[in-house]
Write a protein that holds these residues in place. Structure first.
Motif, PDB file in Angstrom:
ATOM      1  N   SER A   1       0.842  -1.196   0.000  1.00  0.00           N
ATOM      2  CA  SER A   1       0.000   0.000   0.000  1.00  0.00           C
ATOM      3  C   SER A   1       0.882   1.253   0.000  1.00  0.00           C
ATOM      4  O   SER A   1       0.614   2.223  -0.721  1.00  0.00           O
ATOM      5  CB  SER A   1      -0.914  -0.011   1.221  1.00  0.00           C
ATOM      6  OG  SER A   1      -1.636   1.196   1.317  1.00  0.00           O
ATOM      7  N   ARG A   2       1.947   1.212   0.778  1.00  0.00           N
ATOM      8  CA  ARG A   2       2.871   2.353   0.850  1.00  0.00           C
ATOM      9  C   ARG A   2       3.673   2.491  -0.437  1.00  0.00           C
ATOM     10  O   ARG A   2       3.925   3.608  -0.907  1.00  0.00           O
ATOM     11  CB  ARG A   2       3.817   2.160   2.038  1.00  0.00           C
ATOM     12  CG  ARG A   2       4.822   3.288   2.208  1.00  0.00           C
ATOM     13  CD  ARG A   2       5.711   3.050   3.413  1.00  0.00           C
ATOM     14  NE  ARG A   2       6.674   4.126   3.589  1.00  0.00           N
ATOM     15  CZ  ARG A   2       7.648   4.134   4.506  1.00  0.00           C
ATOM     16  NH1 ARG A   2       7.750   3.112   5.360  1.00  0.00           N
ATOM     17  NH2 ARG A   2       8.482   5.137   4.584  1.00  0.00           N
ATOM     18  N   TRP A   3       4.104   1.360  -1.011  1.00  0.00           N
ATOM     19  CA  TRP A   3       4.924   1.363  -2.233  1.00  0.00           C
ATOM     20  C   TRP A   3       4.245   0.494  -3.296  1.00  0.00           C
ATOM     21  O   TRP A   3       4.661  -0.649  -3.550  1.00  0.00           O
ATOM     22  CB  TRP A   3       6.314   0.807  -1.942  1.00  0.00           C
ATOM     23  CG  TRP A   3       7.093   1.571  -0.911  1.00  0.00           C
ATOM     24  CD1 TRP A   3       7.495   2.873  -0.982  1.00  0.00           C
ATOM     25  CD2 TRP A   3       7.592   1.064   0.343  1.00  0.00           C
ATOM     26  NE1 TRP A   3       8.213   3.221   0.140  1.00  0.00           N
ATOM     27  CE2 TRP A   3       8.293   2.134   0.974  1.00  0.00           C
ATOM     28  CE3 TRP A   3       7.521  -0.169   0.988  1.00  0.00           C
ATOM     29  CZ2 TRP A   3       8.909   1.984   2.213  1.00  0.00           C
ATOM     30  CZ3 TRP A   3       8.129  -0.324   2.223  1.00  0.00           C
ATOM     31  CH2 TRP A   3       8.804   0.748   2.828  1.00  0.00           C
ATOM     32  N   PRO A   4       3.197   0.973  -3.908  1.00  0.00           N
ATOM     33  CA  PRO A   4       2.433   0.137  -4.848  1.00  0.00           C
ATOM     34  C   PRO A   4       3.229  -0.320  -6.062  1.00  0.00           C
ATOM     35  O   PRO A   4       2.851  -1.302  -6.706  1.00  0.00           O
ATOM     36  CB  PRO A   4       1.264   1.042  -5.262  1.00  0.00           C
ATOM     37  CG  PRO A   4       1.715   2.438  -4.940  1.00  0.00           C
ATOM     38  CD  PRO A   4       2.603   2.313  -3.754  1.00  0.00           C
ATOM     39  N   ASP A   5       4.324   0.360  -6.382  1.00  0.00           N
ATOM     40  CA  ASP A   5       5.143  -0.030  -7.537  1.00  0.00           C
ATOM     41  C   ASP A   5       6.357  -0.868  -7.132  1.00  0.00           C
ATOM     42  O   ASP A   5       7.222  -1.153  -7.966  1.00  0.00           O
ATOM     43  CB  ASP A   5       5.635   1.207  -8.292  1.00  0.00           C
ATOM     44  CG  ASP A   5       4.482   2.004  -8.899  1.00  0.00           C
ATOM     45  OD1 ASP A   5       3.485   1.368  -9.297  1.00  0.00           O
ATOM     46  OD2 ASP A   5       4.579   3.245  -8.959  1.00  0.00           O
ATOM     47  N   ALA A   6       6.428  -1.246  -5.858  1.00  0.00           N
ATOM     48  CA  ALA A   6       7.592  -1.999  -5.385  1.00  0.00           C
ATOM     49  C   ALA A   6       7.683  -3.363  -6.060  1.00  0.00           C
ATOM     50  O   ALA A   6       6.677  -3.982  -6.424  1.00  0.00           O
ATOM     51  CB  ALA A   6       7.514  -2.182  -3.874  1.00  0.00           C
ATOM     52  N   ASN A   7       8.918  -3.811  -6.237  1.00  0.00           N
ATOM     53  CA  ASN A   7       9.155  -5.205  -6.603  1.00  0.00           C
ATOM     54  C   ASN A   7       9.004  -6.081  -5.362  1.00  0.00           C
ATOM     55  O   ASN A   7       8.987  -5.584  -4.231  1.00  0.00           O
ATOM     56  CB  ASN A   7      10.567  -5.368  -7.181  1.00  0.00           C
ATOM     57  CG  ASN A   7      10.647  -4.973  -8.647  1.00  0.00           C
ATOM     58  OD1 ASN A   7       9.636  -4.864  -9.337  1.00  0.00           O
ATOM     59  ND2 ASN A   7      11.870  -4.764  -9.133  1.00  0.00           N
ATOM     60  N   VAL A   8       8.912  -7.386  -5.579  1.00  0.00           N
ATOM     61  CA  VAL A   8       8.838  -8.323  -4.461  1.00  0.00           C
ATOM     62  C   VAL A   8      10.122  -9.143  -4.431  1.00  0.00           C
ATOM     63  O   VAL A   8      10.602  -9.624  -5.460  1.00  0.00           O
ATOM     64  CB  VAL A   8       7.589  -9.235  -4.552  1.00  0.00           C
ATOM     65  CG1 VAL A   8       7.569 -10.035  -5.840  1.00  0.00           C
ATOM     66  CG2 VAL A   8       7.521 -10.177  -3.350  1.00  0.00           C
ATOM     67  N   GLY A   9      10.700  -9.239  -3.241  1.00  0.00           N
ATOM     68  CA  GLY A   9      11.921 -10.016  -3.059  1.00  0.00           C
ATOM     69  C   GLY A   9      11.682 -11.195  -2.149  1.00  0.00           C
ATOM     70  O   GLY A   9      10.745 -11.207  -1.345  1.00  0.00           O
ATOM     71  N   ILE A  10      12.533 -12.207  -2.283  1.00  0.00           N
ATOM     72  CA  ILE A  10      12.497 -13.382  -1.425  1.00  0.00           C
ATOM     73  C   ILE A  10      13.839 -13.483  -0.708  1.00  0.00           C
ATOM     74  O   ILE A  10      14.901 -13.416  -1.336  1.00  0.00           O
ATOM     75  CB  ILE A  10      12.230 -14.665  -2.230  1.00  0.00           C
ATOM     76  CG1 ILE A  10      10.851 -14.606  -2.885  1.00  0.00           C
ATOM     77  CG2 ILE A  10      12.345 -15.902  -1.336  1.00  0.00           C
ATOM     78  CD1 ILE A  10      10.583 -15.753  -3.844  1.00  0.00           C
ATOM     79  N   VAL A  11      13.795 -13.620   0.609  1.00  0.00           N
ATOM     80  CA  VAL A  11      14.998 -13.812   1.411  1.00  0.00           C
ATOM     81  C   VAL A  11      15.420 -15.273   1.280  1.00  0.00           C
ATOM     82  O   VAL A  11      14.640 -16.179   1.571  1.00  0.00           O
ATOM     83  CB  VAL A  11      14.741 -13.447   2.883  1.00  0.00           C
ATOM     84  CG1 VAL A  11      16.005 -13.667   3.719  1.00  0.00           C
ATOM     85  CG2 VAL A  11      14.260 -12.009   3.008  1.00  0.00           C
ATOM     86  N   THR A  12      16.633 -15.494   0.820  1.00  0.00           N
ATOM     87  CA  THR A  12      17.125 -16.855   0.652  1.00  0.00           C
ATOM     88  C   THR A  12      17.700 -17.377   1.961  1.00  0.00           C
ATOM     89  O   THR A  12      17.850 -16.645   2.931  1.00  0.00           O
ATOM     90  CB  THR A  12      18.178 -16.900  -0.462  1.00  0.00           C
ATOM     91  OG1 THR A  12      19.226 -15.967  -0.162  1.00  0.00           O
ATOM     92  CG2 THR A  12      17.574 -16.551  -1.816  1.00  0.00           C
ATOM     93  N   GLY A  13      18.025 -18.650   1.983  1.00  0.00           N
ATOM     94  CA  GLY A  13      18.617 -19.256   3.169  1.00  0.00           C
ATOM     95  C   GLY A  13      17.638 -20.128   3.923  1.00  0.00           C
ATOM     96  O   GLY A  13      16.566 -20.488   3.431  1.00  0.00           O
ATOM     97  N   GLN A  14      18.008 -20.446   5.149  1.00  0.00           N
ATOM     98  CA  GLN A  14      17.219 -21.394   5.935  1.00  0.00           C
ATOM     99  C   GLN A  14      15.812 -20.899   6.203  1.00  0.00           C
ATOM    100  O   GLN A  14      14.872 -21.699   6.272  1.00  0.00           O
ATOM    101  CB  GLN A  14      17.928 -21.695   7.264  1.00  0.00           C
ATOM    102  CG  GLN A  14      19.240 -22.443   7.072  1.00  0.00           C
ATOM    103  CD  GLN A  14      19.724 -23.127   8.335  1.00  0.00           C
ATOM    104  OE1 GLN A  14      18.935 -23.733   9.059  1.00  0.00           O
ATOM    105  NE2 GLN A  14      21.016 -23.052   8.604  1.00  0.00           N
TER     106      GLN A  14
END
Length: 264
Positions: A55-68
């Motif tokens: 809602s705050r950043w409607p144009d944001a990309n989505v990231g995934i944190v890797t690892g355990q």
């Protein structure tokens, strides 16, 4: 071929979180996190947090944190620095790679998603020319984010998480029995871990880590399953269902190449 109507970033982030992947918002058309994200290496964002971010950043990309925390490591194949040639050479020496989840990055590269091996797996830059590894303490941009080129990140046809299971990290990229044994935790880590109470967001990954630790030491798969069922009931807050525990153990057994008898 790119989906002409991709899911929204917020919907995709929620779907990844439901898969127990830790998500964070990234710069629009960029690769930098928009939040202080160290905490999301330890826990998965909730529904309200995800809704607030997009809602705050409607144009944001989505990231995934890797690892355990997400149970994944990602191999980044960059064509600008010879990644495809390095990949072909590694397959020529060590054999073809097993099918796994793949992303076309939008910049002509690939992200190959593999199951986290259950021991600390550090990020590695240029492990081969044009090939990086994103493990514990790393993150990647995920579909349907927009690459700086303007093209979207997209699941390769037939290689989305809905189409294919995560393959174990292959020896081409430092996986395999010898590599895992050399990077294992000291015994004190496991003694401490098995006594701790584990909260939501860390239960699946902790059960996977403990299962892998036991399997590498030759414990029978059926015994591992029974031990994890009992440990889940006494130490997970709240406990996972028996079916979910057995699914995690079975997944780890497949990753370690063992023929255990646990049922999903």
């Amino acid at each position: 071929m790119e989906d002409p109507q991709p899911a929204s970033m917020a919907d995709s982030a929620r779907a990844y979180a439901a898969r127990a992947w830790s998500v964070i918002p990234m710069q629009p058309r960029g690769k930098r996190p928009l939040v202080v994200w160290h905490g999301f290496q330890q826990r998965i964002a909730g529904e309200d947090e995800i809704a607030h971010w997009f809602s705050r950043w409607p144009d944001a990309n989505v990231g995934i944190v890797t690892g355990q925390i997400s149970g994944i490591v990602v191999v980044d194949v960059d064509p600008r620095h010879g990644g495809p040639a390095s990949l072909a050479e590694a397959e020529s020496r060590l054999g073809p790679l097993e099918a796994t989840v793949e992303v076309a990055t939008g910049g002509g590269g690939l992200h190959l998603y593999y199951a986290h091996p259950g021991v600390t797996t550090a990020n590695r830059v240029a492990m081969l020319p044009g090939i990086d590894l994103r493990g514990d303490g790393g993150c990647v941009v995920a579909p349907p984010s927009v690459h700086p080129s303007g093209r979207r990140y997209a699941w390769v046809a037939g290689r989305s998480p809905e189409d294919v299971a995560l393959a174990p990290l292959p020896r081409h990229f430092g996986g395999g029995d010898a590599g895992l044994r050399s990077r294992g935790h000291p015994s004190g880590h496991w003694r401490r871990l098995v006594r701790e109470d584990i909260v939501e967001g860390a239960r699946n990954n902790t059960i996977a880590s403990l299962s892998g630790h036991l399997l590498w030491r030759g414990v029978d798969g059926d015994v591992v399953a029974e031990l994890m069922l009992a440990w889940n009931r006494s130490h997970c807050r709240p406990p996972l269902s028996d079916a979910e525990v057995l699914r995690v153990v079975e997944s780890v057994q497949r990753m370690h190449g063992r023929d255990g008898g646990a049922a999903a």
